[in-house]
Design an enzyme around this catalytic site. Structure first.
Site: not given
Ligand code: M6R
Length: 609
Positions: A2, A27, A75, A101-102, A482, A486, A489, A505, A604
């Site tokens: 959050c 966040r 969040w 937050n937490g 990756e 991308k 998500e 396989h 994020k």
């Molecule tokens: O802040 P961080 O690099 O530790 O975050 C790790 C993951 O949460 C972050 O890479 C997440 O997978 C992203 N949304 C990828 O785009």
């Protein structure tokens, strides 16, 4: 996860709070709310969903003139994303409000106890126990004393802020394993989960440490530990450009951040490699690498993908056995570690709960720690002794892009530094790679200039696509992962990344004419093998898109479409091959009209474990 923000000063708090929440919305965006304290007491406004819902509500109401206030963007962890679960939460009197937050891990037990004392709960959140607990301790005590008494009963990782109509000239913030930064102004002070919320007001900041709390008044910030003892802490000056948190003409932060990559790579390299003839200057102590036997890298998500490339580079160039672990697994299934082990934590935010918990567990076992992050001032920065700042700066788009390429560059520098120290590669080979790294920014500029329009057009063809497969081999296998991450998500299209040779396989059974396959195939050790694997997909009617050189006859023959990348030394190729995949994911999601910067269910910085 959050975002929390707060203001105390001579002006109306509301504009600061709303602007701060906008800058922290990356966040979490399940709900938002604010509480202000003014002449009419405590005013609370909350709304389900994104910040614009809260703004609409605020527009429709009489404006609060309170000069003290707190705000929250959520969040959801405990309780659905509904208005009654939105923060701030109040005590029974409605005169005291709390944001958090937490996670409060023992909230169920506390809630039961408080209910037995007659407290009524209006939400399903863990946070609501906090205002009730504080209220229980207020009689005859200051607000700070009551907050600390309540905090003494909480278990978990949290950052908390408290305002009260009965204490209209102060606000209290508390930090225990969740980020919290205080900003110092003239006759006003601020706090936030992260600096973007305050950087346009002040660059004089202090990062609160775990086990610390602060009492903010208009003219003063007092720092205390949880026993109430006063601490002496000095604010530092942030070297931050507020334009980092603006879109600067781009439709989305993600697109802006993709375009920032050439500049970021230049910054990451700057003054670290000189003319590529001398040692690499990472500013790390030589003790970190003395008698090193093994390296473990801990990360999540995109940072985990960067770490897979890092493993390849360290093993290939420096010959040190290296393993990459998901942070969330490492903590509970730790491998055998000894004093000749180096553990590297990689994170763009530096606040990822899983990564920091795993690093804390590793630290307790006495191993050496190194961090790789663009946020040296983060919790990860405070945890590790030594750090490589990737210099990517702040990233706002939830999908990581520029921070990924900057992490890759940091791994090249580290692997080459280790190769130099251990004499595992000749000076000439090291120089070749360094010179190649310096050419990458211009090559990425070329990709961005020439491919953006083509990929925008290509994205139209995937309006109805439900599944994508990404394949690659060797150090481009993590790039396939990756590319898939991308796409899934931000576009919500199901996508999987596989090592190209593994398709036969099992996963090849998924293929038909409805499932496009994106293959990363660049000249080098595994080029022909990857092309063969792509052909195997083509034989099952899959449409084939290659991230490959345009002028290679074998690639032209194999792929239906090519997203061209220049031919470079294979070892450097991941930094180039990822860029067309970022653009492809971006344009497919943007074309679908999705919220690219704030995709559903994500945040994020994932500070909960
Ligand atoms: O802040 P961080 O690099 O530790 O975050 C790790 C993951 O949460 C972050 O890479 C997440 O997978 C992203 N949304 C990828 O785009």
């Amino acid at each position: 996860m959050c975002g929390i923000v707060g203001y105390i000063g001579g002006r109306t708090a509301l504009p600061f709070l709303v602007d701060g929440l906008k800058r922290l919305e990356y966040r979490g965006y399940d709900s938002a709310g604010i509480a202000t304290v003014g002449e009419s007491g405590l005013e609370l406004v909350r709304a389900k969903g994104k910040l614009h819902n809260l703004k609409e509500k605020l527009n429709g109401a009489a404006h609060s003139t309170g000069t003290v206030g707190i705000g929250h963007t959520r969040w959801a962890t405990h309780g659905k994303p509904e208005e009654h679960n939105a923060h701030p939460h109040t005590d029974a009197s409605g005169r005291l409000a709390v944001i958090q937050n937490g996670i409060i891990e023992n909230y169920a037990e506390l809630r039961l106890h408080l209910k037995e004392r007659g407290c009524l709960f209006k939400s399903e959140t863990d946070t609501e126990v906090i205002p009730h607990l504080i209220a229980c301790h207020l009689a005859g005590h200051s607000l700070l004393e009551a907050v600390l008494a309540a905090v003494g009963k909480l278990k978990g990782a949290f950052a908390i802020a408290v305002v009260s109509a009965d204490f209209p000239d102060e606000l209290i913030v508390v930090r225990q394993q969740a980020p919290l930064v205080i900003g110092f102004g003239e006759g006003e002070n601020y706090f936030a989960s992260d600096v973007p919320a305050i950087v346009s007001h002040t660059t004089r900041v202090l990062t609160l440490q775990d086990g610390e709390c602060a009492r903010l008044t208009r003219d003063e910030v007092q720092i205390h530990d949880f026993s109430g003892a006063r601490l002496r802490r000095t604010p530092r000056s942030l070297n931050w450009n507020p334009s980092l948190v603006e879109k600067r003409g781009f439709r989305h932060f993600m697109l802006k951040e993709i375009h920032e990559q050439p500049g970021v790579i230049r910054d990451t390299l700057e003054d670290r490699i000189g003319d590529a003839t001398g040692p690499i200057r990472l500013g790390l102590s030589s003790d970190l690498f003395a008698d090193l036997e093994r390296i473990y890298i801990i990360a999540c998500g995109t940072s985990w993908h960067a770490s897979l490339v890092g493993k390849y580079l360290i093993e290939e160039l420096a010959g040190i056995p290296t393993e990459v672990n998901y942070a969330s697994e490492f903590r509970y299934c730790p491998p055998p570690l000894n004093l000749r082990t180096l553990v590297i934590g990689v994170s763009q935010s530096g606040e990822t709960g899983d990564t920091n918990a795993a690093l804390t567990a590793a630290k307790a076992r006495g191993v050496r720690l190194l961090g790789i992050t663009n946020r040296p001032e983060s919790s990860l920065g405070a945890l590790v002794g030594e750090l490589i700042d990737t210099r990517a700066g702040m990233e706002i788009g939830v999908a990581a892009t520029k921070t990924f390429t900057a992490q890759l560059v940091a791994f090249y520098l580290l692997a080459l530094h280790l190769a130099h120290l251990r004499g595992t590669r000749s000076g000439e080979r090291i120089r070749e790679i360094l010179v190649g790294l310096q050419q990458l920014p211009a090559q990425i500029e070329g990709i961005l200039d020439t491919q953006e329009r083509y990929i925008t057009e290509l994205a139209r063809e995937f309006d109805a696509t439900r599944d994508f497969i990404f394949i690659g081999r060797g150090l481009n296998y993590p790039i396939a992962l990756e590319g898939a991450l991308k796409l899934k998500e931000i576009s919500y299209i199901h996508a999987e990344g596989y090592p190209a040779g593994e398709m036969k396989h099992g996963p090849i059974a998924l293929l038909d004419s409805e499932v496009p396959v994106v293959a990363v195939a660049v000249p080098g050790k595994v080029y022909e093998k990857t092309l063969s694997n792509a052909q195997e997909a083509k034989a099952r009617d899959a449409r084939l898109i290659g991230v490959a050189p345009l002028d290679e006859p074998a690639a032209v023959e194999t792929f239906d479409q090519i997203l061209p990348v220049p031919v470079v030394d294979e070892i450097l190729s991941p930094i180039l091959t990822v860029v067309p995949l970022q653009l492809l994911a971006y344009h497919i999601a943007a074309r679908r009209g999705l919220d690219v910067d704030q995709p559903r269910n994500l945040a994020k910085s994932v500070t909960v474990e």
